[in-house]
Design a protein around this motif. Structure first.
Motif, PDB file in Angstrom:
ATOM      1  N   GLY A 105      63.267  59.584   8.138  1.00  0.00           N
ATOM      2  CA  GLY A 105      63.677  59.128   6.821  1.00  0.00           C
ATOM      3  C   GLY A 105      64.054  57.655   6.871  1.00  0.00           C
ATOM      4  O   GLY A 105      64.345  57.101   7.939  1.00  0.00           O
ATOM      5  N   ASP A 107      66.695  56.289   6.109  1.00  0.00           N
ATOM      6  CA  ASP A 107      68.032  56.093   6.681  1.00  0.00           C
ATOM      7  C   ASP A 107      67.960  55.914   8.193  1.00  0.00           C
ATOM      8  O   ASP A 107      68.720  55.142   8.773  1.00  0.00           O
ATOM      9  CB  ASP A 107      68.955  57.251   6.306  1.00  0.00           C
ATOM     10  CG  ASP A 107      68.412  58.617   6.722  1.00  0.00           C
ATOM     11  OD1 ASP A 107      67.184  58.819   6.702  1.00  0.00           O
ATOM     12  OD2 ASP A 107      69.227  59.493   7.051  1.00  0.00           O
ATOM     13  N   MET A 108      67.035  56.606   8.849  1.00  0.00           N
ATOM     14  CA  MET A 108      66.896  56.482  10.300  1.00  0.00           C
ATOM     15  C   MET A 108      66.099  55.236  10.695  1.00  0.00           C
ATOM     16  O   MET A 108      66.256  54.731  11.805  1.00  0.00           O
ATOM     17  CB  MET A 108      66.245  57.737  10.880  1.00  0.00           C
ATOM     18  CG  MET A 108      67.116  58.981  10.770  1.00  0.00           C
ATOM     19  SD  MET A 108      68.798  58.801  11.419  1.00  0.00           S
ATOM     20  CE  MET A 108      68.489  58.573  13.151  1.00  0.00           C
ATOM     21  N   GLU A 110      66.531  52.288   9.523  1.00  0.00           N
ATOM     22  CA  GLU A 110      67.547  51.252   9.692  1.00  0.00           C
ATOM     23  C   GLU A 110      68.261  51.377  11.034  1.00  0.00           C
ATOM     24  O   GLU A 110      68.759  50.404  11.578  1.00  0.00           O
ATOM     25  CB  GLU A 110      68.576  51.328   8.561  1.00  0.00           C
ATOM     26  CG  GLU A 110      68.016  50.977   7.200  1.00  0.00           C
ATOM     27  CD  GLU A 110      69.045  51.100   6.087  1.00  0.00           C
ATOM     28  OE1 GLU A 110      70.232  51.401   6.383  1.00  0.00           O
ATOM     29  OE2 GLU A 110      68.666  50.893   4.927  1.00  0.00           O
ATOM     30  N   TYR A 111      68.325  52.577  11.571  1.00  0.00           N
ATOM     31  CA  TYR A 111      69.046  52.858  12.808  1.00  0.00           C
ATOM     32  C   TYR A 111      68.176  52.693  14.061  1.00  0.00           C
ATOM     33  O   TYR A 111      68.680  52.735  15.177  1.00  0.00           O
ATOM     34  CB  TYR A 111      69.613  54.294  12.722  1.00  0.00           C
ATOM     35  CG  TYR A 111      70.626  54.634  13.776  1.00  0.00           C
ATOM     36  CD1 TYR A 111      71.894  54.076  13.760  1.00  0.00           C
ATOM     37  CD2 TYR A 111      70.312  55.530  14.796  1.00  0.00           C
ATOM     38  CE1 TYR A 111      72.827  54.394  14.740  1.00  0.00           C
ATOM     39  CE2 TYR A 111      71.230  55.854  15.779  1.00  0.00           C
ATOM     40  CZ  TYR A 111      72.492  55.280  15.740  1.00  0.00           C
ATOM     41  OH  TYR A 111      73.408  55.597  16.704  1.00  0.00           O
ATOM     42  N   LYS A 131      60.509  57.396   2.286  1.00  0.00           N
ATOM     43  CA  LYS A 131      61.589  56.907   1.446  1.00  0.00           C
ATOM     44  C   LYS A 131      62.659  57.976   1.257  1.00  0.00           C
ATOM     45  O   LYS A 131      62.377  59.167   1.243  1.00  0.00           O
ATOM     46  CB  LYS A 131      61.054  56.460   0.093  1.00  0.00           C
ATOM     47  CG  LYS A 131      60.271  55.177   0.179  1.00  0.00           C
ATOM     48  CD  LYS A 131      59.908  54.686  -1.197  1.00  0.00           C
ATOM     49  CE  LYS A 131      59.184  53.355  -1.062  1.00  0.00           C
ATOM     50  NZ  LYS A 131      58.658  52.895  -2.332  1.00  0.00           N
ATOM     51  N   ARG A 132      63.891  57.482   1.109  1.00  0.00           N
ATOM     52  CA  ARG A 132      65.026  58.351   0.843  1.00  0.00           C
ATOM     53  C   ARG A 132      65.931  57.618  -0.134  1.00  0.00           C
ATOM     54  O   ARG A 132      66.016  56.383  -0.082  1.00  0.00           O
ATOM     55  CB  ARG A 132      65.749  58.637   2.164  1.00  0.00           C
ATOM     56  CG  ARG A 132      66.663  59.806   2.091  1.00  0.00           C
ATOM     57  CD  ARG A 132      66.967  60.370   3.452  1.00  0.00           C
ATOM     58  NE  ARG A 132      67.902  61.466   3.284  1.00  0.00           N
ATOM     59  CZ  ARG A 132      68.490  62.076   4.269  1.00  0.00           C
ATOM     60  NH1 ARG A 132      68.252  61.738   5.502  1.00  0.00           N
ATOM     61  NH2 ARG A 132      69.332  63.047   4.028  1.00  0.00           N
ATOM     62  N   THR A 133      66.582  58.342  -0.998  1.00  0.00           N
ATOM     63  CA  THR A 133      67.438  57.730  -2.013  1.00  0.00           C
ATOM     64  C   THR A 133      68.435  56.767  -1.376  1.00  0.00           C
ATOM     65  O   THR A 133      69.067  57.086  -0.368  1.00  0.00           O
ATOM     66  CB  THR A 133      68.200  58.828  -2.794  1.00  0.00           C
ATOM     67  OG1 THR A 133      67.240  59.734  -3.342  1.00  0.00           O
ATOM     68  CG2 THR A 133      69.024  58.234  -3.924  1.00  0.00           C
ATOM     69  N   ASN A 134      68.549  55.578  -1.959  1.00  0.00           N
ATOM     70  CA  ASN A 134      69.486  54.521  -1.530  1.00  0.00           C
ATOM     71  C   ASN A 134      69.101  53.837  -0.218  1.00  0.00           C
ATOM     72  O   ASN A 134      69.926  53.151   0.371  1.00  0.00           O
ATOM     73  CB  ASN A 134      70.924  55.049  -1.441  1.00  0.00           C
ATOM     74  CG  ASN A 134      71.434  55.566  -2.767  1.00  0.00           C
ATOM     75  OD1 ASN A 134      71.130  55.004  -3.819  1.00  0.00           O
ATOM     76  ND2 ASN A 134      72.184  56.655  -2.736  1.00  0.00           N
ATOM     77  N   TYR A 135      67.876  54.026   0.269  1.00  0.00           N
ATOM     78  CA  TYR A 135      67.427  53.382   1.498  1.00  0.00           C
ATOM     79  C   TYR A 135      66.042  52.771   1.280  1.00  0.00           C
ATOM     80  O   TYR A 135      65.275  53.250   0.459  1.00  0.00           O
ATOM     81  CB  TYR A 135      67.338  54.381   2.664  1.00  0.00           C
ATOM     82  CG  TYR A 135      68.675  54.913   3.104  1.00  0.00           C
ATOM     83  CD1 TYR A 135      69.440  54.225   4.032  1.00  0.00           C
ATOM     84  CD2 TYR A 135      69.171  56.103   2.579  1.00  0.00           C
ATOM     85  CE1 TYR A 135      70.677  54.718   4.444  1.00  0.00           C
ATOM     86  CE2 TYR A 135      70.397  56.597   2.983  1.00  0.00           C
ATOM     87  CZ  TYR A 135      71.153  55.898   3.914  1.00  0.00           C
ATOM     88  OH  TYR A 135      72.364  56.385   4.308  1.00  0.00           O
ATOM     89  N   ASP A 152      65.829  64.887  -3.533  1.00  0.00           N
ATOM     90  CA  ASP A 152      67.104  64.559  -2.900  1.00  0.00           C
ATOM     91  C   ASP A 152      67.846  65.832  -2.502  1.00  0.00           C
ATOM     92  O   ASP A 152      68.778  66.261  -3.170  1.00  0.00           O
ATOM     93  CB  ASP A 152      67.945  63.703  -3.847  1.00  0.00           C
ATOM     94  CG  ASP A 152      69.046  62.945  -3.131  1.00  0.00           C
ATOM     95  OD1 ASP A 152      69.009  62.900  -1.882  1.00  0.00           O
ATOM     96  OD2 ASP A 152      69.935  62.412  -3.809  1.00  0.00           O
ATOM     97  N   SER A 154      69.544  67.819   0.966  1.00  0.00           N
ATOM     98  CA  SER A 154      69.947  67.691   2.366  1.00  0.00           C
ATOM     99  C   SER A 154      70.506  69.027   2.841  1.00  0.00           C
ATOM    100  O   SER A 154      71.001  69.829   2.043  1.00  0.00           O
ATOM    101  CB  SER A 154      70.992  66.587   2.538  1.00  0.00           C
ATOM    102  OG  SER A 154      72.246  67.014   2.020  1.00  0.00           O
TER     103      SER A 154
END
Length: 188
Positions: A105, A107-108, A110-111, A131-135, A152, A154
């Motif tokens: 995702g 979010d990952m 970025e990590y 894509k994931r919401t807010n990322y 969305d 989880s």
């Protein structure tokens, strides 16, 4: 060379978002299969809420009926914390004719700079960011971006709903919901 997608996670529980991501990446990148790899203990999270056997049983029910989906239990069999580099080294050693596409995702993405041995890992696998919401899928490492319909959901949200005895219908496959009820998982 075969083209295989990898979707790792705790799958605690597996939900329709997991299945949608896997199918959309498979179609968009013309992959032969998607291998779901449940972790025993992910390095970036605490222990799973549910044991590996229950998570695998739910995952088996979730992917049943899709001939392109498989489960690979390499990380559960290894026990302990699972690092992607170790998993991919083992998979590459036993699958020399496969190009792997590791789905993560946004979010990952970025990590990624913090992943164990990331510079070696990018030589073993093609990263696919969804894509994931807010990322956003912005990375300093090569990542293939795949647009998917936004959904969305989880596992955390599902566990919270179940703890409050709120329905999870249409968030998880019916067969997964049946296992959750039968085994009384995620009850507060």
């Amino acid at each position: 060379m075969r083209r295989i997608g990898i979707l790792g996670g705790t799958f605690d529980p597996p939900h329709l978002g997991h299945l949608l991501i896997a199918e959309e990446v498979r179609i968009n990148l013309d992959l032969e299969e998607i291998w779901f790899i449940p972790s025993y203990t992910p390095p970036h999270k605490n222990d799973a809420n549910t044991g590996a056997a229950d998570r695998i049983a739910m995952l088996q029910c979730a992917i049943k009926g899709n001939p392109f989906f498989r489960i690979n239990t390499i990380e559960v069999e290894r026990l302990g914390k699972s690092y992607t580099i170790n998993t991919m080294e083992a998979l590459r050693a036993s699958n020399k004719d496969v190009a792997f596409y590791f789905i993560i995702g946004a979010d990952m993405v970025e990590y990624l700079p913090h992943w164990k041995r990331i510079d070696e890992l990018i030589q073993l696998v093609n990263f696919v960011g969804v894509k994931r919401t807010n990322y956003t899928v912005d990375a300093t490492y090569p990542v293939v971006e795949v647009d998917i319909p936004m959904i969305d959901i989880s596992s955390t949200m599902i566990r919270n709903r179940l703890a409050k005895q709120i329905s999870v219908k249409y968030l998880v496959p019916d067969a997964v919901e049946a296992i959750i009820k039968e085994r009384q998982l995620y009850e507060s």
